[in-house]
Design a protein around this motif. Structure first.
Motif, PDB file in Angstrom:
ATOM      1  N   SER A   1      13.807  -3.310  14.182  1.00  0.00           N
ATOM      2  CA  SER A   1      12.625  -2.463  13.996  1.00  0.00           C
ATOM      3  C   SER A   1      13.053  -1.020  13.835  1.00  0.00           C
ATOM      4  CB  SER A   1      11.683  -2.588  15.206  1.00  0.00           C
ATOM      5  OG  SER A   1      11.237  -3.907  15.372  1.00  0.00           O
ATOM      6  N   VAL A   2      12.245  -0.260  13.124  1.00  0.00           N
ATOM      7  CA  VAL A   2      12.509   1.161  12.927  1.00  0.00           C
ATOM      8  C   VAL A   2      11.232   1.950  13.157  1.00  0.00           C
ATOM      9  CG1 VAL A   2      12.024   1.101  10.438  1.00  0.00           C
ATOM     10  CG2 VAL A   2      13.511   2.895  11.367  1.00  0.00           C
ATOM     11  N   GLN A   3      11.380   3.131  13.687  1.00  0.00           N
ATOM     12  CA  GLN A   3      10.315   4.122  13.720  1.00  0.00           C
ATOM     13  C   GLN A   3      10.818   5.360  13.001  1.00  0.00           C
ATOM     14  OE1 GLN A   3       9.316   4.768  17.856  1.00  0.00           O
ATOM     15  NE2 GLN A   3       7.838   3.088  17.869  1.00  0.00           N
ATOM     16  N   ILE A   4       9.996   5.891  12.105  1.00  0.00           N
ATOM     17  CA  ILE A   4      10.313   7.159  11.446  1.00  0.00           C
ATOM     18  C   ILE A   4       9.211   8.140  11.793  1.00  0.00           C
ATOM     19  CG2 ILE A   4      11.632   6.092   9.575  1.00  0.00           C
ATOM     20  CD1 ILE A   4       9.178   6.376   7.793  1.00  0.00           C
TER      21      ILE A   4
ATOM     22  N   ARG B   1       0.831  -1.197   0.000  1.00  0.00           N
ATOM     23  CA  ARG B   1       0.000   0.000   0.000  1.00  0.00           C
ATOM     24  C   ARG B   1       0.867   1.248   0.000  1.00  0.00           C
ATOM     25  NH1 ARG B   1      -1.676  -2.908   4.324  1.00  0.00           N
ATOM     26  NH2 ARG B   1      -0.977  -1.260   5.738  1.00  0.00           N
ATOM     27  N   SER B   2       0.361   2.317  -0.540  1.00  0.00           N
ATOM     28  CA  SER B   2       1.055   3.596  -0.436  1.00  0.00           C
ATOM     29  C   SER B   2       0.961   4.085   1.011  1.00  0.00           C
ATOM     30  CB  SER B   2       0.420   4.622  -1.380  1.00  0.00           C
ATOM     31  OG  SER B   2      -0.951   4.794  -1.060  1.00  0.00           O
ATOM     32  N   GLY B   3       1.937   4.867   1.442  1.00  0.00           N
ATOM     33  CA  GLY B   3       1.941   5.361   2.813  1.00  0.00           C
ATOM     34  C   GLY B   3       2.549   4.393   3.800  1.00  0.00           C
ATOM     35  N   VAL B   4       3.080   3.244   3.340  1.00  0.00           N
ATOM     36  CA  VAL B   4       3.755   2.270   4.195  1.00  0.00           C
ATOM     37  C   VAL B   4       5.245   2.338   3.892  1.00  0.00           C
ATOM     38  CG1 VAL B   4       3.977  -0.177   4.761  1.00  0.00           C
ATOM     39  CG2 VAL B   4       1.726   0.810   4.310  1.00  0.00           C
ATOM     40  N   TYR B   5       6.075   2.331   4.931  1.00  0.00           N
ATOM     41  CA  TYR B   5       7.503   2.544   4.762  1.00  0.00           C
ATOM     42  C   TYR B   5       8.283   1.350   5.323  1.00  0.00           C
ATOM     43  CZ  TYR B   5       5.669   7.235   4.096  1.00  0.00           C
ATOM     44  OH  TYR B   5       4.950   8.310   3.659  1.00  0.00           O
TER      45      TYR B   5
ATOM     46  N   ASN C   1       7.613  12.396  11.424  1.00  0.00           N
ATOM     47  CA  ASN C   1       7.563  13.757  10.900  1.00  0.00           C
ATOM     48  C   ASN C   1       6.615  14.501  11.818  1.00  0.00           C
ATOM     49  OD1 ASN C   1       7.091  16.163   9.551  1.00  0.00           O
ATOM     50  ND2 ASN C   1       7.156  15.209   7.517  1.00  0.00           N
ATOM     51  N   GLY C   2       7.157  15.260  12.765  1.00  0.00           N
ATOM     52  CA  GLY C   2       6.321  15.879  13.786  1.00  0.00           C
ATOM     53  C   GLY C   2       5.701  14.815  14.670  1.00  0.00           C
ATOM     54  N   SER C   3       4.393  14.820  14.794  1.00  0.00           N
ATOM     55  CA  SER C   3       3.705  13.830  15.622  1.00  0.00           C
ATOM     56  C   SER C   3       3.318  12.570  14.850  1.00  0.00           C
ATOM     57  CB  SER C   3       2.441  14.447  16.238  1.00  0.00           C
ATOM     58  OG  SER C   3       1.553  14.864  15.217  1.00  0.00           O
ATOM     59  N   ALA C   4       3.499  12.574  13.542  1.00  0.00           N
ATOM     60  CA  ALA C   4       3.166  11.411  12.717  1.00  0.00           C
ATOM     61  C   ALA C   4       4.324  10.414  12.733  1.00  0.00           C
ATOM     62  CB  ALA C   4       2.872  11.843  11.288  1.00  0.00           C
ATOM     63  N   VAL C   5       4.033   9.184  13.169  1.00  0.00           N
ATOM     64  CA  VAL C   5       5.061   8.149  13.313  1.00  0.00           C
ATOM     65  C   VAL C   5       4.649   6.907  12.528  1.00  0.00           C
ATOM     66  CG1 VAL C   5       6.331   6.668  14.918  1.00  0.00           C
ATOM     67  CG2 VAL C   5       5.700   9.003  15.598  1.00  0.00           C
ATOM     68  N   ALA C   6       5.592   6.315  11.787  1.00  0.00           N
ATOM     69  CA  ALA C   6       5.369   5.052  11.086  1.00  0.00           C
ATOM     70  C   ALA C   6       6.411   4.059  11.567  1.00  0.00           C
ATOM     71  CB  ALA C   6       5.458   5.253   9.579  1.00  0.00           C
ATOM     72  N   ALA C   7       6.053   2.780  11.600  1.00  0.00           N
ATOM     73  CA  ALA C   7       6.950   1.749  12.116  1.00  0.00           C
ATOM     74  C   ALA C   7       7.022   0.570  11.149  1.00  0.00           C
ATOM     75  CB  ALA C   7       6.481   1.276  13.491  1.00  0.00           C
ATOM     76  N   ALA C   8       8.151  -0.127  11.172  1.00  0.00           N
ATOM     77  CA  ALA C   8       8.335  -1.314  10.348  1.00  0.00           C
ATOM     78  C   ALA C   8       9.440  -2.157  10.963  1.00  0.00           C
ATOM     79  CB  ALA C   8       8.693  -0.935   8.914  1.00  0.00           C
ATOM     80  N   SER C   9       9.567  -3.400  10.492  1.00  0.00           N
ATOM     81  CA  SER C   9      10.642  -4.271  10.964  1.00  0.00           C
ATOM     82  C   SER C   9      10.998  -5.257   9.871  1.00  0.00           C
ATOM     83  CB  SER C   9      10.237  -5.013  12.241  1.00  0.00           C
ATOM     84  OG  SER C   9       9.150  -5.884  11.999  1.00  0.00           O
ATOM     85  N   ASP C  10      12.161  -5.882  10.011  1.00  0.00           N
ATOM     86  CA  ASP C  10      12.609  -6.909   9.085  1.00  0.00           C
ATOM     87  C   ASP C  10      13.450  -7.899   9.877  1.00  0.00           C
ATOM     88  OD1 ASP C  10      12.951  -8.289   6.727  1.00  0.00           O
ATOM     89  OD2 ASP C  10      14.551  -6.992   5.961  1.00  0.00           O
ATOM     90  N   GLU C  11      13.613  -9.125   9.334  1.00  0.00           N
ATOM     91  CA  GLU C  11      14.384 -10.162  10.012  1.00  0.00           C
ATOM     92  C   GLU C  11      15.432 -10.742   9.077  1.00  0.00           C
ATOM     93  OE1 GLU C  11      12.168 -13.167  12.003  1.00  0.00           O
ATOM     94  OE2 GLU C  11      10.788 -11.754  12.956  1.00  0.00           O
TER      95      GLU C  11
ATOM     96  N   TYR D   1      12.834   3.008   4.073  1.00  0.00           N
ATOM     97  CA  TYR D   1      11.911   3.766   3.230  1.00  0.00           C
ATOM     98  C   TYR D   1      11.329   4.932   4.038  1.00  0.00           C
ATOM     99  CZ  TYR D   1      11.904   0.257  -0.472  1.00  0.00           C
ATOM    100  OH  TYR D   1      12.270  -0.577  -1.500  1.00  0.00           O
ATOM    101  N   GLY D   2      11.032   6.009   3.357  1.00  0.00           N
ATOM    102  CA  GLY D   2      10.460   7.167   4.033  1.00  0.00           C
ATOM    103  C   GLY D   2      10.828   8.487   3.390  1.00  0.00           C
ATOM    104  N   GLN D   3      11.502   8.409   2.246  1.00  0.00           N
ATOM    105  CA  GLN D   3      11.901   9.619   1.540  1.00  0.00           C
ATOM    106  C   GLN D   3      10.675  10.487   1.243  1.00  0.00           C
ATOM    107  OE1 GLN D   3      15.199  10.242   0.823  1.00  0.00           O
ATOM    108  NE2 GLN D   3      14.623  12.278   0.163  1.00  0.00           N
ATOM    109  N   GLY D   4      10.755  11.758   1.554  1.00  0.00           N
ATOM    110  CA  GLY D   4       9.642  12.678   1.344  1.00  0.00           C
ATOM    111  C   GLY D   4       8.707  12.796   2.525  1.00  0.00           C
TER     112      GLY D   4
END
Length: 208
Positions: free
Chosen positions: A126-129, A60-64, A131-141, A85-88
């Motif tokens: 795991s990573v959290q990115i 989906r778009s908006g997933v990093y 922009n202000g109060s907006a936070v996105a999270a992801a992980s890989d193994e 991912y998270g450019q822009g």
């Protein structure tokens, strides 16, 4: 396209990205389970062999996502390259190994070197990115390979902590009950490893 579930995914407006994977399984057999309706539950068995397998992943778009070592399955080095991912969108990022402490927030960058947690086995980063109060999270193994240092005593190997036995050119003949096979490498299942001073029984042989 004849599978309702798969057709719905392919034609869905919710997805903006697609990844494709391929593998050749030369020793494939007539024991393949299948999902005929796309609900990700096997409902048919005893088919094949097919030898060549393809898979599609929809995003989906908006997933990093976070990617460790360019999507490698395993690494022999605990120091790995992360692609974030998270450019822009992202202004800052931070990282975590398994359930450990988070690193400090730092300026966002697509590429980052990172040290996995100690010891062989399956490793999750795991990573959290944000922009202000907006936070996105992801992980890989990724599987961290630690080769065994071994001493052969009457076909028993005394091992240092590891999760992989490398046989070099000699190969291993592995005996488990009434079953035996040859292998150039023995790899334990993820989340399992050989403890210090553990005993692992193998018989030396010629690989087939």
């Amino acid at each position: 396209m004849n599978s309702p579930g798969h057709r719905a995914n392919i034609l869905s407006n919710n997805f903006r990205e697609m990844g494709v994977g391929y593998v050749l399984q030369s020793d494939d057999r007539n024991n393949i389970r299948q999902d005929s309706n796309g609900d990700c539950a096997a409902d048919r068995a005893g088919s094949g062999p097919y030898y060549r397998y393809w898979t599609q992943d929809f995003g989906r778009s908006g997933v990093y996502p976070l990617v460790i070592e360019r999507e490698k399955d395993e690494t022999a080095s605990p120091r790995v390259e992360l692609y974030v991912y998270g450019q822009g969108f992202a202004r800052e990022m931070r990282f975590q190994n398994e359930n450990g402490s988070w690193s400090s927030w730092e300026a966002y960058a697509e590429n980052r070197m990172w040290d996995l947690s100690a010891g062989a086995g399956s490793k999750r980063v795991s990573v959290q990115i944000r922009n202000g109060s907006a936070v996105a999270a992801a992980s890989d193994e990724i599987l961290l390979i630690a080769g065994c240092s071994a001493m052969n005593q009457d076909h028993y190997l005394q091992l240092a902590a590891c999760n992989t036995l490398s046989a070099g050119n000699g190969g291993f003949r592995v005996v488990a009950g009434e079953t035996s096979f040859h292998a150039p490498r023995i790899e334990l299942q993820p989340r399992f490893s050989v403890a210090d001073n553990a005993v692992f029984s193998v018989t030396s042989g010629v690989p087939q």
